[in-house]
Motif scaffolding. Structure first.
Motif, PDB file in Angstrom:
ATOM      1  N   THR A 159       0.808  -1.224   0.000  1.00 39.62           N
ATOM      2  CA  THR A 159       0.000   0.000   0.000  1.00 39.62           C
ATOM      3  C   THR A 159       0.840   1.271   0.000  1.00 39.62           C
ATOM      4  O   THR A 159       0.381   2.321  -0.480  1.00 39.62           O
ATOM      5  N   ASP A 160       2.067   1.209   0.522  1.00 41.07           N
ATOM      6  CA  ASP A 160       2.936   2.394   0.517  1.00 41.07           C
ATOM      7  C   ASP A 160       4.126   2.185  -0.425  1.00 41.07           C
ATOM      8  O   ASP A 160       5.219   2.675  -0.177  1.00 41.07           O
ATOM      9  N   GLY A 161       3.876   1.488  -1.529  1.00 43.58           N
ATOM     10  CA  GLY A 161       4.967   1.142  -2.441  1.00 43.58           C
ATOM     11  C   GLY A 161       5.098   2.022  -3.660  1.00 43.58           C
ATOM     12  O   GLY A 161       5.714   1.607  -4.646  1.00 43.58           O
ATOM     13  N   HIS A 162       4.532   3.227  -3.613  1.00 43.83           N
ATOM     14  CA  HIS A 162       4.544   4.101  -4.801  1.00 43.83           C
ATOM     15  C   HIS A 162       5.957   4.450  -5.261  1.00 43.83           C
ATOM     16  O   HIS A 162       6.177   4.723  -6.444  1.00 43.83           O
ATOM     17  N   GLU A 163       6.924   4.481  -4.341  1.00 41.26           N
ATOM     18  CA  GLU A 163       8.289   4.889  -4.695  1.00 41.26           C
ATOM     19  C   GLU A 163       9.129   3.737  -5.226  1.00 41.26           C
ATOM     20  O   GLU A 163      10.265   3.943  -5.674  1.00 41.26           O
ATOM     21  N   LEU A 164       8.590   2.523  -5.182  1.00 42.28           N
ATOM     22  CA  LEU A 164       9.333   1.372  -5.695  1.00 42.28           C
ATOM     23  C   LEU A 164       9.348   1.386  -7.220  1.00 42.28           C
ATOM     24  O   LEU A 164       8.580   2.117  -7.854  1.00 42.28           O
ATOM     25  N   GLU A 165      10.185   0.562  -7.807  1.00 43.96           N
ATOM     26  CA  GLU A 165      10.277   0.480  -9.256  1.00 43.96           C
ATOM     27  C   GLU A 165      10.005  -0.940  -9.727  1.00 43.96           C
ATOM     28  O   GLU A 165      10.321  -1.910  -9.036  1.00 43.96           O
ATOM     29  N   ILE A 166       9.437  -1.051 -10.915  1.00 38.06           N
ATOM     30  CA  ILE A 166       9.179  -2.367 -11.498  1.00 38.06           C
ATOM     31  C   ILE A 166      10.509  -3.097 -11.692  1.00 38.06           C
ATOM     32  O   ILE A 166      11.482  -2.527 -12.176  1.00 38.06           O
ATOM     33  N   GLY A 167      10.531  -4.366 -11.286  1.00 39.02           N
ATOM     34  CA  GLY A 167      11.750  -5.160 -11.386  1.00 39.02           C
ATOM     35  C   GLY A 167      12.677  -5.019 -10.199  1.00 39.02           C
ATOM     36  O   GLY A 167      13.766  -5.594 -10.179  1.00 39.02           O
ATOM     37  N   GLU A 168      12.252  -4.284  -9.179  1.00 41.98           N
ATOM     38  CA  GLU A 168      13.073  -4.065  -7.988  1.00 41.98           C
ATOM     39  C   GLU A 168      12.704  -5.080  -6.904  1.00 41.98           C
ATOM     40  O   GLU A 168      11.539  -5.428  -6.719  1.00 41.98           O
ATOM     41  N   PHE A 169      13.708  -5.564  -6.171  1.00 42.86           N
ATOM     42  CA  PHE A 169      13.465  -6.362  -4.980  1.00 42.86           C
ATOM     43  C   PHE A 169      13.204  -5.409  -3.817  1.00 42.86           C
ATOM     44  O   PHE A 169      13.803  -4.338  -3.728  1.00 42.86           O
ATOM     45  N   ALA A 170      12.309  -5.814  -2.922  1.00 43.72           N
ATOM     46  CA  ALA A 170      12.008  -4.986  -1.751  1.00 43.72           C
ATOM     47  C   ALA A 170      11.719  -5.880  -0.552  1.00 43.72           C
ATOM     48  O   ALA A 170      11.283  -7.031  -0.702  1.00 43.72           O
ATOM     49  N   GLU A 171      11.972  -5.350   0.627  1.00 45.98           N
ATOM     50  CA  GLU A 171      11.625  -6.033   1.880  1.00 45.98           C
ATOM     51  C   GLU A 171      10.357  -5.391   2.421  1.00 45.98           C
ATOM     52  O   GLU A 171      10.288  -4.167   2.551  1.00 45.98           O
ATOM     53  N   VAL A 172       9.350  -6.205   2.719  1.00 45.52           N
ATOM     54  CA  VAL A 172       8.073  -5.672   3.209  1.00 45.52           C
ATOM     55  C   VAL A 172       7.583  -6.502   4.391  1.00 45.52           C
ATOM     56  O   VAL A 172       8.023  -7.637   4.594  1.00 45.52           O
ATOM     57  N   THR A 173       6.659  -5.911   5.138  1.00 49.45           N
ATOM     58  CA  THR A 173       6.035  -6.606   6.267  1.00 49.45           C
ATOM     59  C   THR A 173       4.607  -6.961   5.912  1.00 49.45           C
ATOM     60  O   THR A 173       3.826  -6.088   5.505  1.00 49.45           O
ATOM     61  N   VAL A 174       4.241  -8.224   6.054  1.00 47.12           N
ATOM     62  CA  VAL A 174       2.893  -8.682   5.734  1.00 47.12           C
ATOM     63  C   VAL A 174       1.947  -8.255   6.847  1.00 47.12           C
ATOM     64  O   VAL A 174       2.198  -8.515   8.033  1.00 47.12           O
ATOM     65  N   ILE A 175       0.838  -7.597   6.471  1.00 46.95           N
ATOM     66  CA  ILE A 175      -0.103  -7.110   7.474  1.00 46.95           C
ATOM     67  C   ILE A 175      -1.473  -7.785   7.373  1.00 46.95           C
ATOM     68  O   ILE A 175      -2.270  -7.720   8.315  1.00 46.95           O
ATOM     69  N   ASP A 176      -1.761  -8.445   6.229  1.00 46.37           N
ATOM     70  CA  ASP A 176      -3.077  -9.078   6.084  1.00 46.37           C
ATOM     71  C   ASP A 176      -3.026 -10.024   4.884  1.00 46.37           C
ATOM     72  O   ASP A 176      -2.056 -10.052   4.113  1.00 46.37           O
ATOM     73  N   CYS A 177      -4.101 -10.806   4.710  1.00 44.85           N
ATOM     74  CA  CYS A 177      -4.186 -11.694   3.555  1.00 44.85           C
ATOM     75  C   CYS A 177      -5.651 -11.988   3.243  1.00 44.85           C
ATOM     76  O   CYS A 177      -6.544 -11.724   4.054  1.00 44.85           O
ATOM     77  N   ASP A 178      -5.886 -12.532   2.050  1.00 43.53           N
ATOM     78  CA  ASP A 178      -7.178 -13.128   1.739  1.00 43.53           C
ATOM     79  C   ASP A 178      -6.900 -14.537   1.221  1.00 43.53           C
ATOM     80  O   ASP A 178      -5.855 -15.114   1.524  1.00 43.53           O
ATOM     81  N   VAL A 179      -7.794 -15.104   0.442  1.00 46.95           N
ATOM     82  CA  VAL A 179      -7.621 -16.494   0.010  1.00 46.95           C
ATOM     83  C   VAL A 179      -6.367 -16.669  -0.842  1.00 46.95           C
ATOM     84  O   VAL A 179      -5.681 -17.691  -0.749  1.00 46.95           O
ATOM     85  N   HIS A 180      -6.033 -15.675  -1.658  1.00 53.47           N
ATOM     86  CA  HIS A 180      -4.932 -15.825  -2.614  1.00 53.47           C
ATOM     87  C   HIS A 180      -3.767 -14.876  -2.391  1.00 53.47           C
ATOM     88  O   HIS A 180      -2.625 -15.217  -2.705  1.00 53.47           O
ATOM     89  N   ASP A 181      -4.031 -13.678  -1.878  1.00 55.05           N
ATOM     90  CA  ASP A 181      -3.046 -12.602  -1.913  1.00 55.05           C
ATOM     91  C   ASP A 181      -2.635 -12.138  -0.524  1.00 55.05           C
ATOM     92  O   ASP A 181      -3.358 -12.334   0.474  1.00 55.05           O
ATOM     93  N   LEU A 182      -1.471 -11.476  -0.477  1.00 57.27           N
ATOM     94  CA  LEU A 182      -0.974 -10.862   0.746  1.00 57.27           C
ATOM     95  C   LEU A 182      -1.042  -9.335   0.612  1.00 57.27           C
ATOM     96  O   LEU A 182      -0.974  -8.791  -0.487  1.00 57.27           O
ATOM     97  N   TYR A 183      -1.152  -8.673   1.772  1.00 54.03           N
ATOM     98  CA  TYR A 183      -1.117  -7.206   1.820  1.00 54.03           C
ATOM     99  C   TYR A 183       0.020  -6.822   2.745  1.00 54.03           C
ATOM    100  O   TYR A 183       0.199  -7.416   3.817  1.00 54.03           O
ATOM    101  N   ALA A 184       0.815  -5.835   2.317  1.00 59.66           N
ATOM    102  CA  ALA A 184       2.033  -5.537   3.049  1.00 59.66           C
ATOM    103  C   ALA A 184       2.359  -4.055   3.012  1.00 59.66           C
ATOM    104  O   ALA A 184       1.791  -3.291   2.205  1.00 59.66           O
ATOM    105  N   THR A 185       3.271  -3.648   3.875  1.00 61.40           N
ATOM    106  CA  THR A 185       3.806  -2.298   3.878  1.00 61.40           C
ATOM    107  C   THR A 185       5.328  -2.368   3.928  1.00 61.40           C
ATOM    108  O   THR A 185       5.897  -3.378   4.327  1.00 61.40           O
TER     109      THR A 185
END
Length: 448
Positions: free
Chosen positions: A420-446
């Motif tokens: 949700t706060d990944g606007h400054e990231l770039e396509i093809g970039e590796f990033a470290e994030v913290t998982v805050i929620d999930c649904d059946v298929h996907d994760l949500y992170a900051t």
């Protein structure tokens, strides 16, 4: 339909089907571009269109035939390649030509040279083209984004699963030379690729056809075998993800490479069923009890291992008890990602002659029940990641943040990680994030 041929002949391209078909398409596109043809994703303005087809199940056949019909209607000059091109009807007639007699030419899968010959016959390459001036990128033309690529290690399959006609379309196993595979991987890495998706019809059988003979890598003898291939790929510093791995005992040897971080902790293993009787009818080499024991051992060695699999519901003769055995297997195995297919009586498959064919409604009902059963398991597996710090690879940026994938998510078939706060990231970039929620298929992170 008469078309005007310009100074730079242009080939429209439509590619359907699995990643193996996409890999075939990339080879054709690379050859076309290397000979000076322009490539277009549009019918309009193309001098002819190549349609790369799939022919595995009935739905794929219909989709491919529809795509060919659309290309004929929109452009008029069509060359067909891919698995559907190798299929015959019950009378032995070419299916594509029977339905669409106006196509210019038809070839089967992995037929780059035959496609080029057909293109040359109907659309000659440009005069005066110099490949040293009109350079193709060293890594070739690709259909994937810049940061990941499919790496095909072999073609064909030695198995004769009763529900499958792939060997009749693509032939027996033919492994690519180890040095050739590694050179391609190195070129992809040099071009900025961050993730290699290793594919074939049967990845774990790599090298069987050449009796694992040694190839030479920078003067070193290296066996043509999956373990050695993965060991070499692991030196490139990329994510290396294995697809279509049969559960042979040799797969156990790959787990230490995952534990050491040289391979992604991810296995795509098409188990197909859990009942020993159904597996025997399918002609699959497997035993459900051994599989469960081995899954447990893999996870002891690599607790973060993600296992994806596919299953067939409603196989001829499948009883209610055997279907429930499959559901029990899912409870025991605790697989992370599962896909299911209702049995499709593909023309030419040996399983069609088996007794006890189930109605289509029953096959589809069992597929729905299996997927509903698996939803809880998949959700619980994802819930364990909440609060964890994980590495992701960014695929997309939009107004809501970044869309990425974790090590447990293959592109297009698995889940996503929404940052949700990944606007400054770039396509093809590796990033470290913290998982805050999930649904059946996907994760949500900051990123915090």
């Amino acid at each position: 339909m008469t078309k005007h041929i310009r100074d730079t002949p242009t080939v429209g391209f439509v590619s359907l089907g699995c990643p193996k078909a996409a890999s075939d398409a990339e080879l054709i596109l690379t050859r076309l571009r290397g000979e000076g043809y322009a490539i277009s994703g549009q019918y309009d303005g193309a001098d002819l269109v190549v349609v790369n087809t799939c022919g595995f199940i009935d739905a794929a056949v219909e989709e491919s035939l529809d795509a060919i019909g659309e290309a004929l209607a929109e452009n008029g000059r069509v060359i067909v390649t891919g698995c559907l091109g190798a299929k015959k009807d019950a009378a032995g007639n070419d299916i594509v030509k029977s339905v669409h007699p106006k196509v210019l030419a038809v070839t089967g899968p992995h037929a780059t040279q035959e496609v080029m010959e057909a293109v040359h016959a109907h659309l000659p390459p440009p005069a005066g083209h110099d490949p040293f001036v009109d350079l193709v990128p060293p890594q070739g033309i690709r259909l994937t984004p810049d940061h990941y690529a499919y790496l095909k290690v072999s073609e064909g399959c030695n198995h004769r699963c009763s529900f499958c006609i792939i060997p009749s379309l693509r032939g027996d196993l033919v492994s690519r030379p180890l040095g050739e595979v590694l050179r391609e991987a190195e070129l992809l890495a040099a071009a900025g690729v961050k993730e290699l998706l290793v594919i074939s019809q049967d990845t774990s059988a790599y090298g069987v056809d050449v009796k694992y003979r040694s190839g030479f890598i920078k003067g070193r003898p290296v066996k043509t075998r999956l373990y050695e291939l993965c060991e070499e790929l692991g030196k490139l510093g990329l994510w290396v993800r294995l697809h279509y791995v049969y559960p042979y005992p040799s797969v156990d040897d790959l787990i230490p490479l995952m534990a050491a971080g040289k391979l992604l902790p991810y296995l795509d293993i098409p188990f197909q069923h859990a009942s020993s009787r159904i597996l025997k009818l399918m002609k699959r080499p497997a035993s459900s009890e051994k599989v469960l024991d081995r899954i447990a051992a893999w996870r002891r060695a690599v607790p973060e291992l993600t296992i994806r699999s596919t299953f067939i519901t409603g196989f001829p003769g499948e009883t209610e008890t055997e279907f429930n055995e499959l559901l029990d297997f899912l409870d025991e195995a605790q697989l992370d990602r599962v896909g299911a297919f209702a049995y499709s009586p593909v023309e030419g498959a040996a399983a069609n002659a088996l007794p006890g064919a189930l109605p289509e409604a029953k096959r589809e009902e069992r597929k729905m029940l299996l997927m509903r059963h698996q939803e809880d398991i998949s959700t619980q597996r994802l819930e364990r990641k909440i609060g964890q710090r994980i590495q992701v690879l960014v695929d997309e940026i939009d107004e809501e943040g970044a869309i990425a994938r974790s090590q447990g998510d293959a592109p297009e078939i698995d889940g996503l990680v929404y940052i949700t706060d990944g606007h400054e990231l770039e396509i093809g970039e590796f990033a470290e994030v913290t998982v805050i929620d999930c649904d059946v298929h996907d994760l949500y992170a900051t990123r915090a």
